[in-house]
Scaffold this motif. Structure first.
Motif, PDB file in Angstrom:
ATOM      1  N   PHE A  74       5.559   6.496  31.619  1.00 43.71           N
ATOM      2  CA  PHE A  74       6.132   5.415  31.803  1.00 43.71           C
ATOM      3  C   PHE A  74       5.621   4.446  32.797  1.00 43.71           C
ATOM      4  CE2 PHE A  74       8.672   3.063  28.505  1.00 43.71           C
ATOM      5  CZ  PHE A  74       8.593   3.755  27.665  1.00 43.71           C
ATOM      6  N   TYR A  75       5.592   5.208  33.801  1.00 43.92           N
ATOM      7  CA  TYR A  75       5.379   4.405  35.255  1.00 43.92           C
ATOM      8  C   TYR A  75       3.843   4.666  35.614  1.00 43.92           C
ATOM      9  CZ  TYR A  75      10.269   4.347  36.043  1.00 43.92           C
ATOM     10  OH  TYR A  75      11.622   4.211  35.984  1.00 43.92           O
ATOM     11  N   ALA A  76       2.847   5.585  34.572  1.00 42.88           N
ATOM     12  CA  ALA A  76       1.915   6.156  34.863  1.00 42.88           C
ATOM     13  C   ALA A  76       0.896   5.604  33.805  1.00 42.88           C
ATOM     14  CB  ALA A  76       1.748   7.536  35.194  1.00 42.88           C
ATOM     15  N   LEU A 123      15.487   5.007  40.821  1.00 48.47           N
ATOM     16  CA  LEU A 123      14.425   4.205  40.055  1.00 48.47           C
ATOM     17  C   LEU A 123      14.822   4.623  38.524  1.00 48.47           C
ATOM     18  CD1 LEU A 123      11.790   2.744  39.498  1.00 48.47           C
ATOM     19  CD2 LEU A 123      10.689   4.675  40.229  1.00 48.47           C
ATOM     20  N   ASN A 124      15.106   5.693  38.260  1.00 51.24           N
ATOM     21  CA  ASN A 124      15.480   6.242  36.818  1.00 51.24           C
ATOM     22  C   ASN A 124      17.091   6.002  36.470  1.00 51.24           C
ATOM     23  OD1 ASN A 124      13.019   6.388  35.602  1.00 51.24           O
ATOM     24  ND2 ASN A 124      13.041   8.549  35.560  1.00 51.24           N
ATOM     25  N   GLU A 125      17.727   6.841  37.438  1.00 55.25           N
ATOM     26  CA  GLU A 125      18.996   7.388  37.081  1.00 55.25           C
ATOM     27  C   GLU A 125      19.691   8.087  38.116  1.00 55.25           C
ATOM     28  OE1 GLU A 125      17.001  10.226  36.426  1.00 55.25           O
ATOM     29  OE2 GLU A 125      17.215   9.337  34.402  1.00 55.25           O
ATOM     30  N   ASP A 224      17.348  10.651  40.359  1.00 57.93           N
ATOM     31  CA  ASP A 224      15.983  10.737  39.860  1.00 57.93           C
ATOM     32  C   ASP A 224      15.704  12.261  39.760  1.00 57.93           C
ATOM     33  OD1 ASP A 224      15.828   7.986  39.585  1.00 57.93           O
ATOM     34  OD2 ASP A 224      14.582   7.612  41.204  1.00 57.93           O
ATOM     35  N   HIS A 225      14.635  12.823  40.423  1.00 57.24           N
ATOM     36  CA  HIS A 225      14.436  14.033  40.348  1.00 57.24           C
ATOM     37  C   HIS A 225      15.239  15.012  41.610  1.00 57.24           C
ATOM     38  CE1 HIS A 225      12.202  11.984  43.343  1.00 57.24           C
ATOM     39  NE2 HIS A 225      11.768  13.116  43.824  1.00 57.24           N
ATOM     40  N   LEU A 226      15.850  14.342  42.183  1.00 56.64           N
ATOM     41  CA  LEU A 226      16.499  14.875  43.475  1.00 56.64           C
ATOM     42  C   LEU A 226      17.857  15.501  43.066  1.00 56.64           C
ATOM     43  CD1 LEU A 226      15.878  11.901  45.923  1.00 56.64           C
ATOM     44  CD2 LEU A 226      14.612  14.066  45.863  1.00 56.64           C
TER      45      LEU A 226
HETATM   46  P1  NAD Z   1      10.352  16.299  34.449  1.00 55.09           P
HETATM   47  O1  NAD Z   1       8.986  16.430  34.815  1.00 55.09           O
HETATM   48  O2  NAD Z   1      11.131  17.447  33.517  1.00 55.09           O
HETATM   49  O3  NAD Z   1      10.475  15.176  33.643  1.00 55.09           O
HETATM   50  C1  NAD Z   1      10.805  14.810  32.463  1.00 55.09           C
HETATM   51  C2  NAD Z   1      10.271  13.601  31.251  1.00 55.09           C
HETATM   52  O4  NAD Z   1      10.913  12.489  31.733  1.00 55.09           O
HETATM   53  C3  NAD Z   1       8.661  13.788  31.575  1.00 55.09           C
HETATM   54  O5  NAD Z   1       8.380  13.652  30.235  1.00 55.09           O
HETATM   55  C4  NAD Z   1       8.580  12.198  31.998  1.00 55.09           C
HETATM   56  O6  NAD Z   1       7.451  11.707  31.698  1.00 55.09           O
HETATM   57  C5  NAD Z   1       9.691  11.700  31.277  1.00 55.09           C
HETATM   58  N1  NAD Z   1      10.427  10.457  32.142  1.00 55.09           N
HETATM   59  C6  NAD Z   1      10.586  10.364  33.566  1.00 55.09           C
HETATM   60  N2  NAD Z   1      10.664   8.872  33.709  1.00 55.09           N
HETATM   61  C7  NAD Z   1      10.633   8.339  32.737  1.00 55.09           C
HETATM   62  C8  NAD Z   1      11.169   7.025  32.312  1.00 55.09           C
HETATM   63  N3  NAD Z   1      11.207   6.095  33.216  1.00 55.09           N
HETATM   64  N4  NAD Z   1      10.755   6.641  31.208  1.00 55.09           N
HETATM   65  C9  NAD Z   1      10.531   7.737  29.987  1.00 55.09           C
HETATM   66  N5  NAD Z   1      10.391   8.881  30.389  1.00 55.09           N
HETATM   67  C10 NAD Z   1      10.228   9.233  31.611  1.00 55.09           C
HETATM   68  O7  NAD Z   1      11.312  15.952  35.444  1.00 55.09           O
HETATM   69  P2  NAD Z   1      10.817  15.091  36.735  1.00 55.09           P
HETATM   70  O8  NAD Z   1       9.435  14.918  36.572  1.00 55.09           O
HETATM   71  O9  NAD Z   1      11.603  15.670  37.941  1.00 55.09           O
HETATM   72  O10 NAD Z   1      11.692  13.651  36.293  1.00 55.09           O
HETATM   73  C11 NAD Z   1      13.011  13.529  36.607  1.00 55.09           C
HETATM   74  C12 NAD Z   1      13.414  12.960  35.397  1.00 55.09           C
HETATM   75  O11 NAD Z   1      13.413  13.412  34.300  1.00 55.09           O
HETATM   76  C13 NAD Z   1      14.812  12.206  35.587  1.00 55.09           C
HETATM   77  O12 NAD Z   1      14.826  10.974  36.228  1.00 55.09           O
HETATM   78  C14 NAD Z   1      15.270  12.117  34.026  1.00 55.09           C
HETATM   79  O13 NAD Z   1      15.177  10.785  33.605  1.00 55.09           O
HETATM   80  C15 NAD Z   1      14.346  13.015  33.335  1.00 55.09           C
HETATM   81  N6  NAD Z   1      15.295  13.891  32.462  1.00 55.09           N
HETATM   82  C16 NAD Z   1      15.344  13.925  31.502  1.00 55.09           C
HETATM   83  C17 NAD Z   1      16.332  14.703  30.885  1.00 55.09           C
HETATM   84  C18 NAD Z   1      16.442  14.372  29.234  1.00 55.09           C
HETATM   85  O14 NAD Z   1      15.498  13.769  28.591  1.00 55.09           O
HETATM   86  N7  NAD Z   1      17.334  15.321  28.352  1.00 55.09           N
HETATM   87  C19 NAD Z   1      17.082  15.719  31.232  1.00 55.09           C
HETATM   88  C20 NAD Z   1      16.855  15.575  32.701  1.00 55.09           C
HETATM   89  C21 NAD Z   1      15.753  14.769  33.482  1.00 55.09           C
END
Ligand code: NAD
Length: 270
Positions: A74-76, A123-125, A224-226
């Motif tokens: 999404f960002y890449a 940035l995400n949540e 986010d990832h933290l």
């Molecule tokens: P990760 O590598 O497990 O990434 C999870 C997935 O989320 C990847 O496929 C990535 O492309 C996708 N993603 C991240 N940001 C996105 C966005 N803005 N729009 C669409 N897809 C997106 O974990 P990470 O790299 O540590 O990333 C952390 C993110 O993972 C968190 O911000 C959260 O949004 C996401 N996440 C998703 C779930 C779920 O969908 N059930 C659960 C936990 C975390």
């Protein structure tokens, strides 16, 4: 033009980083980890989250751009075989001052503890989850009690994060031009005794949401990832950041809804 690269660290990303440095050198771009004009993220969306948090103190100045080495992110949104084109566009558009920047809203999260306050930017949540027990938390909206939540947790996302965790929780996708945040429940308990709204809610910029964990045990907090496990957080205030946004450099058009279509539907209807 100063730039910096944050990569995922795998072989493909490292190779692309090296290639980009060579191309950038040819165009006279300067590698600068202190105050880069552009930060290139090479990897996936997770790499962009790392890049954002690493340079969050420079959001006023720095713009981000992402290359994905796996599936479309999404960002890449640039592919490895477009590296040369990207370097060329970066050089020409920045030297001719016609670089397009889009700005997306962020969510500001403030923890209150007995010691004081701590601020984060997502940035995400942001999520709050129970660890090995049902999470119980009071939710206030605009300083008025809204509900007592019981369940796995609560997710508060930005518009650009609405396609991430929020989507898996059946939240709506929000166009990032809207300055809003979204509250989505994670497996709430709903029966004759316990009651939550049960639907995602979207709050505008000037509204706020406060969460008061009701347990003395540790809860899991994520930005986010933290991830943090804490038992000292008394309350959490979430609101759309009043003054900070993330900048993305757009060297070619790639509208949000096209990204959504490509990432989640993926069928070519042309
Ligand atoms: P990760 O590598 O497990 O990434 C999870 C997935 O989320 C990847 O496929 C990535 O492309 C996708 N993603 C991240 N940001 C996105 C966005 N803005 N729009 C669409 N897809 C997106 O974990 P990470 O790299 O540590 O990333 C952390 C993110 O993972 C968190 O911000 C959260 O949004 C996401 N996440 C998703 C779930 C779920 O969908 N059930 C659960 C936990 C975390």
């Amino acid at each position: 033009m100063n730039y910096f690269v944050v990569d995922r660290g795998d072989d493909i990303s490292l190779r692309l980083t090296e290639q980009f440095h060579q191309l950038a050198k040819g165009y006279g771009m300067v590698l600068d980890g202190t105050k880069p004009d552009i930060v290139l993220s090479i990897g996936g969306d997770g790499t962009m989250l790392h890049a954002f948090h690493r340079f969050r103190h420079l959001l006023e100045h720095t713009a981000f751009v992402g290359i994905h080495t796996g599936r479309l992110g999404f960002y890449a949104d640039w592919t490895p075989d477009e590296l040369e084109e990207l370097a060329q566009l970066m050089y020409h558009q920045t030297t001719e001052s016609r670089m397009q920047i889009v700005e997306y809203p962020l969510v500001e999260i403030t923890f209150t503890t007995a010691e004081g306050m701590e601020s984060y930017l997502a940035l995400n949540e942001f999520t709050l989850r129970g660890i090995a027990e049902t999470m119980v938390a009071q939710l206030n909206i605009n300083d008025e009690m809204f509900e007592m939540f019981r369940g796995d947790g609560i997710c508060i996302s930005t518009p650009s994060g609405s396609t991430a965790y929020n989507k898996a929780l059946n939240g709506a996708l929000i166009h990032p031009s809207l300055e809003a945040l979204q509250i989505a429940e994670i497996a709430s308990i709903n029966n004759r005794v316990f009651r939550t709204l049960g639907s995602p809610m979207i709050l505008p910029k000037h509204h706020s949401c406060d969460i008061y964990p009701q347990t003395k045990k540790k809860v899991l907090l994520s930005v986010d990832h933290l991830y943090l496990q804490r038992d000292d957080v008394l309350s959490i205030r979430c609101k759309v950041s009043p003054d900070q946004k993330v900048k993305f450099a757009r060297f070619r058009p790639f509208p949000f809804w096209s990204r959504v279509q490509k990432a989640f539907i993926g069928m070519d209807y042309k």
